[in-house]
Scaffold this motif. Structure first.
Motif, PDB file in Angstrom:
ATOM      1  N   CYS A 199       0.829  -1.207   0.000  1.00  0.00           N
ATOM      2  CA  CYS A 199       0.000   0.000   0.000  1.00  0.00           C
ATOM      3  C   CYS A 199       0.862   1.255   0.000  1.00  0.00           C
ATOM      4  O   CYS A 199       1.767   1.410   0.808  1.00  0.00           O
ATOM      5  CB  CYS A 199      -0.910  -0.007   1.224  1.00  0.00           C
ATOM      6  N   THR A 200       0.572   2.159  -0.943  1.00  0.00           N
ATOM      7  CA  THR A 200       1.325   3.409  -1.045  1.00  0.00           C
ATOM      8  C   THR A 200       0.562   4.570  -0.403  1.00  0.00           C
ATOM      9  O   THR A 200       0.944   5.726  -0.551  1.00  0.00           O
ATOM     10  CB  THR A 200       1.575   3.762  -2.517  1.00  0.00           C
ATOM     11  N   LEU A 201      -0.547   4.260   0.251  1.00  0.00           N
ATOM     12  CA  LEU A 201      -1.386   5.277   0.907  1.00  0.00           C
ATOM     13  C   LEU A 201      -1.917   6.310  -0.085  1.00  0.00           C
ATOM     14  O   LEU A 201      -2.078   7.478   0.257  1.00  0.00           O
ATOM     15  CB  LEU A 201      -0.600   5.983   2.031  1.00  0.00           C
ATOM     16  N   CYS A 202      -2.211   5.836  -1.311  1.00  0.00           N
ATOM     17  CA  CYS A 202      -2.685   6.778  -2.325  1.00  0.00           C
ATOM     18  C   CYS A 202      -4.097   7.284  -2.025  1.00  0.00           C
ATOM     19  O   CYS A 202      -4.519   8.325  -2.514  1.00  0.00           O
ATOM     20  CB  CYS A 202      -2.652   6.127  -3.703  1.00  0.00           C
ATOM     21  N   GLY A 203      -4.849   6.507  -1.246  1.00  0.00           N
ATOM     22  CA  GLY A 203      -6.170   6.974  -0.836  1.00  0.00           C
ATOM     23  C   GLY A 203      -7.303   6.667  -1.796  1.00  0.00           C
ATOM     24  O   GLY A 203      -8.462   6.995  -1.537  1.00  0.00           O
ATOM     25  N   GLN A 204      -6.997   6.006  -2.913  1.00  0.00           N
ATOM     26  CA  GLN A 204      -8.023   5.635  -3.898  1.00  0.00           C
ATOM     27  C   GLN A 204      -9.176   4.864  -3.266  1.00  0.00           C
ATOM     28  O   GLN A 204     -10.341   5.134  -3.519  1.00  0.00           O
ATOM     29  CB  GLN A 204      -7.402   4.726  -4.975  1.00  0.00           C
ATOM     30  N   CYS A 205      -8.821   3.875  -2.454  1.00  0.00           N
ATOM     31  CA  CYS A 205      -9.823   3.002  -1.862  1.00  0.00           C
ATOM     32  C   CYS A 205     -10.773   3.791  -0.963  1.00  0.00           C
ATOM     33  O   CYS A 205     -11.987   3.599  -0.998  1.00  0.00           O
ATOM     34  CB  CYS A 205      -9.156   1.867  -1.095  1.00  0.00           C
ATOM     35  N   CYS A 259      -7.813  -0.388  -6.408  1.00  0.00           N
ATOM     36  CA  CYS A 259      -6.474  -0.209  -5.841  1.00  0.00           C
ATOM     37  C   CYS A 259      -5.413  -0.369  -6.937  1.00  0.00           C
ATOM     38  O   CYS A 259      -5.311  -1.419  -7.561  1.00  0.00           O
ATOM     39  CB  CYS A 259      -6.205  -1.233  -4.735  1.00  0.00           C
ATOM     40  N   ILE A 283      -4.902  -4.946  -1.978  1.00  0.00           N
ATOM     41  CA  ILE A 283      -6.060  -5.375  -1.207  1.00  0.00           C
ATOM     42  C   ILE A 283      -6.438  -6.824  -1.496  1.00  0.00           C
ATOM     43  O   ILE A 283      -6.576  -7.236  -2.638  1.00  0.00           O
ATOM     44  CB  ILE A 283      -7.270  -4.449  -1.476  1.00  0.00           C
ATOM     45  N   GLU A 297      -2.295  -0.661  -6.681  1.00  0.00           N
ATOM     46  CA  GLU A 297      -1.130  -1.449  -6.281  1.00  0.00           C
ATOM     47  C   GLU A 297      -1.442  -2.927  -6.053  1.00  0.00           C
ATOM     48  O   GLU A 297      -0.565  -3.689  -5.695  1.00  0.00           O
ATOM     49  CB  GLU A 297      -0.513  -0.878  -4.990  1.00  0.00           C
ATOM     50  N   ILE A 337      -4.336   2.538   6.404  1.00  0.00           N
ATOM     51  CA  ILE A 337      -5.722   2.593   5.959  1.00  0.00           C
ATOM     52  C   ILE A 337      -6.501   1.756   6.977  1.00  0.00           C
ATOM     53  O   ILE A 337      -6.235   0.565   7.150  1.00  0.00           O
ATOM     54  CB  ILE A 337      -5.879   1.978   4.546  1.00  0.00           C
TER      55      ILE A 337
END
Ligand code: SF4
Ligand code: SF4
Lengths: 291, 111
Positions: free
Chosen positions: A71-77, A110, A115, A112, A93
């Motif tokens: 997880c790159t913490l992109c926040g998409q989810c 996601c 999930i 990446e 997250i």
């Protein structure tokens, strides 16, 4: 031919379960009958039919589990979760399982592949048979969060009817998405209502849903004698078929409160329910142009 | 220090809102610059998960403190994890202004 009939109502406590259980008990004399209680937040058809449960199936949804390595913490989810079951907090997250509806959007979005989906129990489905031979199934939600739709979907999917079976479905009360899920794909809906202004208001909401879904329906008026004639006038004006009238009666009320099916309280109803089933068939034939 | 206070309206004179998740507005107040800003709460219009949506919003605002009437368990977990301090209104307070003053005097109960 299989036949699926859902019994619904604009609100709770109108006698929906009373109609569903007595219809099933009347038809079992001559047919193969299944009863599906889809009122998973408050199932109570078993209290009238006393099935012996022989099978218990966990009802699960799939909820996300996030791999912190990927997880790159992109926040998409978090962005795509319309149920707000995810939050981006500092360097993680957070997943809120009680809010997750298992829709899969987060996994899908996601970038990446971080999930993974893991099963989360939300209730159980119990199957059994009653003494009179009704094949009985109901779902019970164990979560406090109202998440009825996924379990109803699973419940209905389990029901592969053999030919000639009549399935009677006790629907959740009210005009909600769980009702939509319940009545999807049925042949006919019996709407149980009371002759009161509130009853009529709630009924109109249900009618709107059924019209949109193009499902045929008819109305059972319960507790006739209370309230006023407005309901009758409305139904007549709209050309909505009245399938049965059940008068307000202290004997019936007392019997129902004690967990007795209507056809046990007053055996004359056996015939009335069979007549109602004939009426329903006629309505279906007519609208199919087979009359 | 950045404070966020749940409010029924858009300025410091507005009455406070006791629900956190469904509060229509959140008033952001910077104790250093004394500037304030009214922010629509994204949770206010949500049917489910309003508390988490509001908590996420508060966290994204880099708030140090959030003040409301109550916090649901999910929202509280998220805020706690993000180290945002939660405080509760005191029964005598009516508008956002009073809440800020009372908080700065150190008289508000922590959640
Ligand atoms: S599965 Fe759907 S509801 Fe659950 S966290 Fe993912 S996006 Fe949200
Ligand atoms: S979408 Fe995937 S990578 Fe982005 S924050 Fe969510 S889990 Fe992490």
């Amino acid at each position: 031919m299989n036949m699926k009939i859902a019994v619904a109502s604009g609100k709770g406590g109108t006698g929906k379960t009373m109609v569903a259980t007595s219809l099933a008990l009347s038809l079992i004399e001559t047919n193969q009958v299944k009863l599906l209680d889809c009122d998973v937040e408050a199932p109570n058809a078993h209290l009238f039919l006393h099935p012996t449960f022989t099978q218990e199936i966990p009802a699960v949804i799939r909820i996300p589990k996030i791999d912190p390595e990927r997880c790159t913490l992109c926040g998409q989810c978090v962005e795509v979760c319309q149920f707000h079951a995810l939050a981006k907090v500092g360097k993680t997250i957070m997943v809120f399982p009680q809010l997750c509806h298992g829709c899969g959007s987060c996994t899908w979005n996601c970038p990446e592949g971080a999930i993974e989906e893991i099963p989360n129990p939300i209730g159980v489905i119990e199957k059994g048979t009653t003494i009179s031979g009704i094949d009985f199934t109901h779902g019970k939600l164990t979560l406090s969060e109202p998440m009825a739709t996924p379990i109803i979907r699973q419940l209905k999917k389990l029901e592969k009817s053999s030919n000639g079976t009549i399935t009677v479905i006790d629907s959740p009360p009210g005009a909600s998405c769980s009702v939509v899920e319940t009545v999807r794909g049925v042949d006919f809906v019996i709407l149980v209502t009371e002759p009161t202004p509130f009853g009529l208001h709630d009924l109109k909401q249900m009618l709107g849903i059924l019209e949109d879904m193009r499902i045929r329906y008819g109305v059972v008026i319960n507790r006739e004698g209370i309230g006023n004639a407005e309901l009758d006038r409305y139904l007549e004006q709209k050309g909505i078929p009245i399938l049965m009238r059940i008068p307000f009666d202290k004997e019936i009320a007392r019997g129902i409160a004690a967990g007795k099916p209507l056809v046990v309280i007053d055996p004359n109803y056996h015939e009335k329910f069979k007549d109602m089933y004939q009426k329903i068939n006629q309505i279906i034939d007519k609208s199919d142009g087979r009359s | 220090m950045i404070l966020l206070i749940s409010s029924q309206g858009q300025n410091l004179e507005s009455p406070i809102e006791h629900r956190f998740g469904r509060s229509p507005w959140l008033i952001k107040y910077d104790t250093e610059t004394k500037e304030n800003q009214a922010l629509p709460n994204p949770g206010g219009r949500q049917s489910g998960g309003a508390g988490v949506a509001a908590a996420q919003f508060v966290i994204d605002q880099a708030a140090d403190v959030v003040i409301s009437g109550d916090f649901g368990p999910n929202a509280a977990n998220a805020l706690r994890a993000a180290d945002v301090k939660m405080y509760l209104f005191d029964g005598n307070l009516n508008n956002v202004d009073d809440v800020i003053d009372t908080f700065l005097e150190g008289k508000l109960p922590a959640f």
